[in-house]
Design an enzyme around this catalytic site. Structure first.
Site, PDB file in Angstrom:
ATOM      1  N   HIS A  61       0.829  -1.198   0.000  1.00 48.96           N
ATOM      2  CA  HIS A  61       0.000   0.000   0.000  1.00 48.96           C
ATOM      3  C   HIS A  61       0.869   1.256   0.000  1.00 48.96           C
ATOM      4  CE1 HIS A  61      -3.702  -2.330   1.719  1.00 48.96           C
ATOM      5  NE2 HIS A  61      -3.346  -2.731   0.507  1.00 48.96           N
ATOM      6  N   GLU A  63       1.197   3.718   1.982  1.00 55.04           N
ATOM      7  CA  GLU A  63       1.881   4.059   3.238  1.00 55.04           C
ATOM      8  C   GLU A  63       3.230   3.352   3.345  1.00 55.04           C
ATOM      9  OE1 GLU A  63      -1.168   3.031   2.681  1.00 55.04           O
ATOM     10  OE2 GLU A  63      -2.555   3.493   4.311  1.00 55.04           O
ATOM     11  N   CYS A  86      -5.242   0.928   6.310  1.00 60.97           N
ATOM     12  CA  CYS A  86      -5.953  -0.320   6.606  1.00 60.97           C
ATOM     13  C   CYS A  86      -5.448  -0.936   7.901  1.00 60.97           C
ATOM     14  CB  CYS A  86      -5.803  -1.292   5.449  1.00 60.97           C
ATOM     15  SG  CYS A  86      -4.120  -1.877   5.212  1.00 60.97           S
ATOM     16  N   CYS A  95      -1.381  -1.436   7.384  1.00 57.13           N
ATOM     17  CA  CYS A  95      -0.564  -0.223   7.324  1.00 57.13           C
ATOM     18  C   CYS A  95      -0.517   0.481   8.677  1.00 57.13           C
ATOM     19  CB  CYS A  95      -1.105   0.728   6.268  1.00 57.13           C
ATOM     20  SG  CYS A  95      -0.898   0.077   4.606  1.00 57.13           S
TER      21      CYS A  95
HETATM   22  C1  AOF Z   1      -4.538   1.758   2.259  1.00 52.65           C
HETATM   23  N1  AOF Z   1      -3.562   2.105   1.380  1.00 52.65           N
HETATM   24  O1  AOF Z   1      -2.626   1.978  -0.608  1.00 52.65           O
HETATM   25  C2  AOF Z   1      -4.557   0.742  -0.220  1.00 52.65           C
HETATM   26  C3  AOF Z   1      -5.577   0.408   0.701  1.00 52.65           C
HETATM   27  O2  AOF Z   1      -5.718  -6.921  -0.479  1.00 52.65           O
HETATM   28  P1  AOF Z   1      -5.009  -5.775   0.168  1.00 52.65           P
HETATM   29  O3  AOF Z   1      -4.148  -6.167   1.323  1.00 52.65           O
HETATM   30  O4  AOF Z   1      -4.284  -4.925  -0.831  1.00 52.65           O
HETATM   31  O5  AOF Z   1      -6.160  -4.868   0.807  1.00 52.65           O
HETATM   32  C4  AOF Z   1      -7.050  -4.194  -0.018  1.00 52.65           C
HETATM   33  C5  AOF Z   1      -7.879  -3.253   0.785  1.00 52.65           C
HETATM   34  O6  AOF Z   1      -7.026  -2.368   1.506  1.00 52.65           O
HETATM   35  C6  AOF Z   1      -8.718  -2.336  -0.099  1.00 52.65           C
HETATM   36  O7  AOF Z   1      -9.990  -2.862  -0.346  1.00 52.65           O
HETATM   37  C7  AOF Z   1      -8.806  -1.077   0.730  1.00 52.65           C
HETATM   38  O8  AOF Z   1      -9.774  -1.209   1.740  1.00 52.65           O
HETATM   39  C8  AOF Z   1      -7.438  -1.045   1.342  1.00 52.65           C
HETATM   40  N2  AOF Z   1      -6.545  -0.429   0.366  1.00 52.65           N
HETATM   41  N3  AOF Z   1      -5.523   0.949   1.914  1.00 52.65           N
HETATM   42  O9  AOF Z   1      -4.492   2.231   3.406  1.00 52.65           O
HETATM   43  C9  AOF Z   1      -3.533   1.633   0.154  1.00 52.65           C
HETATM   44  N4  AOF Z   1      -4.550   0.225  -1.463  1.00 52.65           N
HETATM   45 ZN    ZN Z   2      -2.913  -0.601   3.855  1.00 52.58          ZN
END
Ligand code: AOF
Ligand code: ZN
Length: 371
Positions: A61, A63, A86, A95
């Site tokens: 992600h 972060e 997340c 994160c």
């Molecule tokens: C963040 N920063 O850059 C993103 C987030 O399958 P994963 O682990 O990639 O989780 C996907 C979920 O995480 C996505 O649906 C959203 O809720 C969050 N994505 N969150 O803080 C990020 N890409």
């Molecule tokens: Zn995240």
């Protein structure tokens, strides 16, 4: 602003860094679905010490990239993130834990994550660990950035934008001037931004823009081909071995497929989904289930498939956005759709949050959201 040798510089407040987050997030436009686009900036003593964005689902992600970029400077720093960090183990670890480990002092969040497995839990976790958290900086901008992601999270269906080129007398036109750089440039941008593009089997033969883009771009929107009985038997000469793997066909159960086309599709493994009754809702549910966050309906000249799609979309409230280009042309009877789409939909639907501008080629762009 700050006056510096007669020039006003943008003041570096929370909004400034959040806008930078959005700018970073956009570097991955069209590449992150089903995940959102996210940007992150780490700031210490008024200086950016780390930046990052989420490049693709499955990858770390935003972060994590920004914290790695900042290294030990992250300690006691302020982290700006366009979406709430997340707090769950998905394809990547949470994160929030990375922020806590890096000893960040303050986290500024653009918007809360609508994903039910996150939904404020990230903010709570950070606060629980003694980190100061501010929520809702440049929130509107952050929401607009991920309007498609948010829509799919809340409805399970992709965000649907309807795009078409119209003459001054209201006829639907195909792309009239392919040399029109900015106009076709804007169209290519739309193809880049969307995860799928709906195109009828008939217009696939006449217009190759989406197909050409599909062949050349690193980011390929899924070609969603809608086949209704009037397109039967289905001939898809433009669906070559190259594009077939990135295409899906939704067909009415009464559609027959031309034998040569059928054997090609079987060979190339193009998925054909047959419906008893063609309906946009289930098509969108299917696409949402496949991880598509946004779909562009690329309306072309009069075609019964488009009539069907439009009728269902309007009557069932499945369209979210309209992108219309008005060409400065009074189209004669030999140009454009004769019937047009004026008779589609029983009830009138308003458009809101309108924006317009004149494209370099001279077309007028009007965008709006369905009420
Ligand atoms: C963040 N920063 O850059 C993103 C987030 O399958 P994963 O682990 O990639 O989780 C996907 C979920 O995480 C996505 O649906 C959203 O809720 C969050 N994505 N969150 O803080 C990020 N890409
Ligand atoms: Zn995240």
């Amino acid at each position: 602003g700050i006056r510096c040798e007669g020039v006003f510089l943008e003041e570096r407040d929370d909004g400034f860094y959040m806008r930078r987050c959005v700018e970073l997030a956009k570097k991955a436009v069209g590449c992150t679905s089903p995940n959102p686009m996210v940007g992150c900036v780490i700031v210490k003593n008024g200086e950016i010490v780390g930046e990052g964005f989420h490049p693709k689902a499955g990858q770390p992600h935003a972060e994590v990239f920004a914290l790695n970029d900042a290294g030990t400077h992250a300690e006691n720093a302020t982290a700006y993130v366009s979406l709430e960090p997340c707090n769950h183990y998905g394809r990547t670890p949470p994160c929030t834990e990375a922020m806590i480990r890096a000893k960040v002092k303050h986290v500024v969040v653009g918007m809360v994550d609508p994903n039910p497995i996150v939904a404020s839990k990230g903010v709570e976790r950070l606060r629980g660990a003694g980190i100061e958290v501010t929520v809702g900086v440049e929130e509107e901008l952050c929401r607009k950035l991920n309007e498609a992601y948010i829509h799919r999270m809340l409805t399970g269906k992709p965000f649907v934008a309807l795009r078409y080129l119209s003459s001054f007398n209201g006829r639907i036109l195909n792309q009239v001037n392919d040399e029109d750089e900015e106009s076709s440039g804007y169209y290519l941008q739309l193809l880049q931004e969307h995860d799928g593009v709906v195109i009828s089997s008939t217009s696939m033969a006449s217009d190759s823009k989406a197909l050409a883009f599909n062949k050349t771009s690193a980011k390929q929107p899924l070609l969603i081909i809608i086949a209704t009985v009037s397109d039967s038997p289905l001939h898809l000469p433009a669906l070559t071995a190259e594009v077939a793997p990135r295409a899906i066909i939704f067909a009415d159960k009464n559609v027959t497929v031309d034998p040569a086309t059928e054997s090609n599709l079987r060979r190339w493994g193009t998925e054909i989904v047959v419906w008893d009754q063609m309906n946009l809702g289930p098509i969108l549910d299917y696409c949402g289930g496949q991880g598509l966050c946004s779909i562009l309906i690329d309306l072309k000249e009069d075609s019964s498939a488009y009539h069907e799609i439009l009728k269902m979309g309007l009557e069932e409230g499945l369209l979210q956005k309209v992108v219309m280009e008005i060409c400065p042309l009074w189209a004669g009877s030999e140009e454009g759709s004769v019937k047009g789409f004026s008779s589609v939909g029983r009830k009138s639907v308003g458009l809101k949050d309108l924006q317009s501008r004149i494209l370099k080629g001279g077309n007028v762009l009007v965008e709006g959201y369905l009420c």
